[in-house]
Design a protein around this motif. Structure first.
Motif, PDB file in Angstrom:
ATOM      1  N   LYS A  76       0.844  -1.195   0.000  1.00 46.98           N
ATOM      2  CA  LYS A  76       0.000   0.000   0.000  1.00 46.98           C
ATOM      3  C   LYS A  76       0.878   1.243   0.000  1.00 46.98           C
ATOM      4  O   LYS A  76       1.969   1.240   0.582  1.00 46.98           O
ATOM      5  N   PRO A  77       0.414   2.334  -0.621  1.00 42.91           N
ATOM      6  CA  PRO A  77       1.174   3.591  -0.563  1.00 42.91           C
ATOM      7  C   PRO A  77       1.105   4.198   0.836  1.00 42.91           C
ATOM      8  O   PRO A  77       0.161   3.945   1.600  1.00 42.91           O
ATOM      9  N   LEU A  78       2.103   5.010   1.164  1.00 44.40           N
ATOM     10  CA  LEU A  78       2.167   5.587   2.508  1.00 44.40           C
ATOM     11  C   LEU A  78       0.945   6.434   2.828  1.00 44.40           C
ATOM     12  O   LEU A  78       0.508   6.490   3.980  1.00 44.40           O
ATOM     13  N   ARG A  79       0.394   7.111   1.832  1.00 42.58           N
ATOM     14  CA  ARG A  79      -0.757   7.985   2.096  1.00 42.58           C
ATOM     15  C   ARG A  79      -1.969   7.209   2.589  1.00 42.58           C
ATOM     16  O   ARG A  79      -2.875   7.775   3.212  1.00 42.58           O
ATOM     17  N   LYS A  80      -2.000   5.889   2.310  1.00 40.49           N
ATOM     18  CA  LYS A  80      -3.104   5.054   2.788  1.00 40.49           C
ATOM     19  C   LYS A  80      -2.779   4.371   4.114  1.00 40.49           C
ATOM     20  O   LYS A  80      -3.570   3.583   4.615  1.00 40.49           O
ATOM     21  N   LEU A  81      -1.608   4.705   4.665  1.00 42.55           N
ATOM     22  CA  LEU A  81      -1.201   4.116   5.940  1.00 42.55           C
ATOM     23  C   LEU A  81      -1.204   5.158   7.060  1.00 42.55           C
ATOM     24  O   LEU A  81      -0.579   4.952   8.096  1.00 42.55           O
ATOM     25  N   GLY A  82      -1.901   6.250   6.851  1.00 45.73           N
ATOM     26  CA  GLY A  82      -1.967   7.290   7.873  1.00 45.73           C
ATOM     27  C   GLY A  82      -0.712   8.125   7.983  1.00 45.73           C
ATOM     28  O   GLY A  82      -0.451   8.729   9.027  1.00 45.73           O
ATOM     29  N   CYS A  83       0.072   8.162   6.905  1.00 46.68           N
ATOM     30  CA  CYS A  83       1.334   8.904   6.921  1.00 46.68           C
ATOM     31  C   CYS A  83       1.164  10.228   6.205  1.00 46.68           C
ATOM     32  O   CYS A  83       1.037  10.274   4.976  1.00 46.68           O
ATOM     33  N   ASP A  84       1.136  11.327   6.953  1.00 43.73           N
ATOM     34  CA  ASP A  84       1.070  12.654   6.351  1.00 43.73           C
ATOM     35  C   ASP A  84       2.431  13.035   5.776  1.00 43.73           C
ATOM     36  O   ASP A  84       3.478  12.561   6.237  1.00 43.73           O
ATOM     37  N   GLN A  85       2.430  13.922   4.800  1.00 44.25           N
ATOM     38  CA  GLN A  85       3.678  14.317   4.157  1.00 44.25           C
ATOM     39  C   GLN A  85       4.655  14.960   5.136  1.00 44.25           C
ATOM     40  O   GLN A  85       5.872  14.824   4.984  1.00 44.25           O
ATOM     41  N   ASP A  86       4.130  15.652   6.153  1.00 41.83           N
ATOM     42  CA  ASP A  86       5.042  16.303   7.098  1.00 41.83           C
ATOM     43  C   ASP A  86       5.751  15.299   8.012  1.00 41.83           C
ATOM     44  O   ASP A  86       6.656  15.671   8.763  1.00 41.83           O
ATOM     45  N   LEU A  87       5.366  14.014   7.923  1.00 37.72           N
ATOM     46  CA  LEU A  87       6.053  12.973   8.699  1.00 37.72           C
ATOM     47  C   LEU A  87       7.242  12.375   7.945  1.00 37.72           C
ATOM     48  O   LEU A  87       8.041  11.656   8.544  1.00 37.72           O
ATOM     49  N   LEU A  88       7.336  12.637   6.657  1.00 39.43           N
ATOM     50  CA  LEU A  88       8.373  11.981   5.862  1.00 39.43           C
ATOM     51  C   LEU A  88       9.776  12.331   6.350  1.00 39.43           C
ATOM     52  O   LEU A  88      10.647  11.459   6.440  1.00 39.43           O
ATOM     53  N   SER A  89      10.002  13.586   6.665  1.00 40.76           N
ATOM     54  CA  SER A  89      11.341  13.986   7.109  1.00 40.76           C
ATOM     55  C   SER A  89      11.713  13.359   8.446  1.00 40.76           C
ATOM     56  O   SER A  89      12.803  12.778   8.581  1.00 40.76           O
ATOM     57  N   PRO A  90      10.842  13.411   9.474  1.00 43.04           N
ATOM     58  CA  PRO A  90      11.215  12.736  10.728  1.00 43.04           C
ATOM     59  C   PRO A  90      11.334  11.222  10.585  1.00 43.04           C
ATOM     60  O   PRO A  90      12.143  10.592  11.277  1.00 43.04           O
ATOM     61  N   ILE A  91      10.564  10.615   9.691  1.00 41.36           N
ATOM     62  CA  ILE A  91      10.705   9.175   9.454  1.00 41.36           C
ATOM     63  C   ILE A  91      12.070   8.886   8.851  1.00 41.36           C
ATOM     64  O   ILE A  91      12.758   7.934   9.260  1.00 41.36           O
ATOM     65  N   ALA A  92      12.494   9.699   7.900  1.00 38.53           N
ATOM     66  CA  ALA A  92      13.815   9.502   7.297  1.00 38.53           C
ATOM     67  C   ALA A  92      14.922   9.648   8.333  1.00 38.53           C
ATOM     68  O   ALA A  92      15.881   8.864   8.361  1.00 38.53           O
ATOM     69  N   THR A  93      14.790  10.646   9.193  1.00 37.46           N
ATOM     70  CA  THR A  93      15.797  10.866  10.242  1.00 37.46           C
ATOM     71  C   THR A  93      15.865   9.666  11.178  1.00 37.46           C
ATOM     72  O   THR A  93      16.951   9.178  11.520  1.00 37.46           O
ATOM     73  N   ALA A  94      14.700   9.179  11.599  1.00 39.74           N
ATOM     74  CA  ALA A  94      14.659   8.044  12.515  1.00 39.74           C
ATOM     75  C   ALA A  94      15.193   6.771  11.850  1.00 39.74           C
ATOM     76  O   ALA A  94      15.874   5.964  12.486  1.00 39.74           O
ATOM     77  N   ALA A  95      14.915   6.599  10.554  1.00 40.06           N
ATOM     78  CA  ALA A  95      15.404   5.413   9.847  1.00 40.06           C
ATOM     79  C   ALA A  95      16.926   5.393   9.800  1.00 40.06           C
ATOM     80  O   ALA A  95      17.552   4.345   9.992  1.00 40.06           O
ATOM     81  N   LEU A  96      17.531   6.532   9.561  1.00 36.38           N
ATOM     82  CA  LEU A  96      18.988   6.601   9.510  1.00 36.38           C
ATOM     83  C   LEU A  96      19.617   6.387  10.878  1.00 36.38           C
ATOM     84  O   LEU A  96      20.739   5.880  10.988  1.00 36.38           O
ATOM     85  N   ALA A  97      18.900   6.764  11.941  1.00 34.47           N
ATOM     86  CA  ALA A  97      19.431   6.610  13.299  1.00 34.47           C
ATOM     87  C   ALA A  97      19.238   5.199  13.840  1.00 34.47           C
ATOM     88  O   ALA A  97      19.891   4.814  14.818  1.00 34.47           O
ATOM     89  N   ASP A  98      18.363   4.420  13.214  1.00 34.18           N
ATOM     90  CA  ASP A  98      18.094   3.068  13.701  1.00 34.18           C
ATOM     91  C   ASP A  98      19.334   2.191  13.514  1.00 34.18           C
ATOM     92  O   ASP A  98      19.915   2.153  12.434  1.00 34.18           O
ATOM     93  N   PRO A  99      19.740   1.452  14.548  1.00 37.47           N
ATOM     94  CA  PRO A  99      20.945   0.614  14.428  1.00 37.47           C
ATOM     95  C   PRO A  99      20.903  -0.396  13.295  1.00 37.47           C
ATOM     96  O   PRO A  99      21.950  -0.742  12.745  1.00 37.47           O
ATOM     97  N   VAL A 100      19.716  -0.884  12.905  1.00 36.29           N
ATOM     98  CA  VAL A 100      19.676  -1.896  11.849  1.00 36.29           C
ATOM     99  C   VAL A 100      20.152  -1.338  10.510  1.00 36.29           C
ATOM    100  O   VAL A 100      20.682  -2.069   9.665  1.00 36.29           O
TER     101      VAL A 100
END
Length: 392
Positions: free
Chosen positions: A347-371
């Motif tokens: 499913k696209p992110l827009r159908k998962l309750g993800c607003d566009q203003d969340l994309l930047s903090p999601i990217a930041t958190a993904a890069l900080a995740d140890p995995v």
């Protein structure tokens, strides 16, 4: 073999130095839940502290397990307040109840959430400190309670390792809590307990196992041992997931999936994962999207981003999935994406309750995740944002 040929290939024979964590005992097969009392005795306990969720009581699975304990005179207590993506508060609450119950084996019954929470509970019930203070780099003052894992979904492979992924709701991020002492000593893999799992849950957990295999093959930490586990896991999960989604009562499909998920867990414990999981953790933390659905949302795009750095790994994926074509890397990506469509999970992110203003903090958190540190091609913030925007 010439010197040139030797030097052009992997140098594992010369410099491979692998520390493989000891695997626990595995009980696998239809009906092996009846071996649970013996498993409790095998870890040196006579009582059981069962960690699960309310859905398994409603489905009758918890009662089946408790009946086995009651029939053999094993005293037990139940903590059933585990929610999807369990929080540090949940772990602390369960640990307090476990301390009150006293010495016992912690029996983790459920999917990844129950098993992750159970590890944290087993650790904190026996040690000082709080869930906010512990991560997998902190040495506890004493070992955790012994853990026995009974997965009721085929996905996380959490029964293979000693760490749990817990939600820090205050900081809106995932934290890792665990220690080698709470790695499940015995895994009870009974496919009968997964019969009737709804198709969407089967698809989501199965995709989790599939991605464990794919990312274990392409991880910077991959080695011949993890790759052997991972390739077999990809073969089993990709081959049997559609059948299990189509028919929740197909015991053979369920058995293949639960064992494939276990092998994928063994692989990731050795190799680590990558960017697909880093993004999915962040997406789940910010939107509450189920983990497998979050993985499916970005799997193709991350594989495409990684393809130049992960060619041999994706060729192995092609072989394991039966993908054909002149370019095995592209064939693997296409075959995996077709499987996601087949089980109706992408499913696209827009159908998962993800607003566009969340994309930047999601990217930041993904890069900080140890995995993410294990991904074969490390992205920039802008590159992660580009991936997220492409699936929005």
């Amino acid at each position: 073999m010439t010197a040139t040929a030797r030097e052009s290939g992997p140098r594992w024979l010369a410099d491979l130095n692998v520390t493989v964590p000891p695997t626990g005992q595995v009980e696998f097969g239809a009906g092996v839940i009846h071996r649970l009392p013996a498993a409790i005795e095998a870890v040196g306990r006579r009582r059981a502290f069962v960690v699960t969720d309310r859905g398994l009581r409603a489905a009758g699975v918890l009662d089946r397990v408790l009946h086995v304990l009651t029939a053999t005179g094993v005293e037990y207590d139940v903590f059933e307040d585990v929610q999807p993506n369990p929080s540090t508060a949940t772990v602390m609450s369960g640990a307090a109840q476990a301390r009150g119950f006293g010495p016992a084996a912690v029996v983790a019954l459920g999917g990844g959430s129950a098993m992750d929470a159970a590890k944290g509970i087993a650790l904190l019930a026996a040690t000082s400190g709080s869930a906010d203070e512990f991560d997998d780099s902190v040495e506890p003052d004493q070992p955790g309670l012994p853990v026995i894992a009974i997965p009721t979904t085929a996905g996380t492979g959490a029964e293979t390792n000693g760490f749990g992924v817990i939600e820090d709701t205050a900081r809106r991020r995932k934290v890792y809590i665990g220690h080698s002492s709470v790695r499940p000593r015995i895994a009870v893999l009974d496919p009968e307990l997964t019969i009737g799992v709804p198709a969407p849950v089967t698809a989501a957990t199965g995709v989790d196992a599939l991605v464990h295999g794919i990312e274990s093959l392409s991880s910077r930490g991959a080695n011949p041992i993890s790759m052997a586990y991972a390739a077999q896991a990809v073969r089993m999960v990709s081959g049997w997931l559609p059948a299990a989604v189509d028919d929740g009562g197909d015991l053979e499909a369920r058995a293949q999936l639960i064992l494939g998920a276990h092998l994928a867990g063994q692989a990731l414990t050795i190799s680590g994962l990558g960017l697909v999981h880093g993004i999915a953790h962040a997406l789940t933390a910010h939107t509450g999207t189920p983990h497998g659905v979050a993985l499916a949302a970005v799997l193709r795009e991350v594989m495409e981003f990684n393809q130049d750095a992960a060619g041999p790994a994706y060729a192995a994926v092609a072989g394991a999935t039966g993908a054909t074509g002149s370019d095995p890397v592209r064939a693997a990506i296409t075959t995996v994406d077709n499987l996601l469509e087949r089980v109706r999970i992408r499913k696209p992110l827009r159908k998962l309750g993800c607003d566009q203003d969340l994309l930047s903090p999601i990217a930041t958190a993904a890069l900080a995740d140890p995995v993410t540190a294990n991904t074969p091609r490390m992205p920039s913030q802008d590159e992660v944002l580009s991936i997220l925007r492409s699936v929005y």
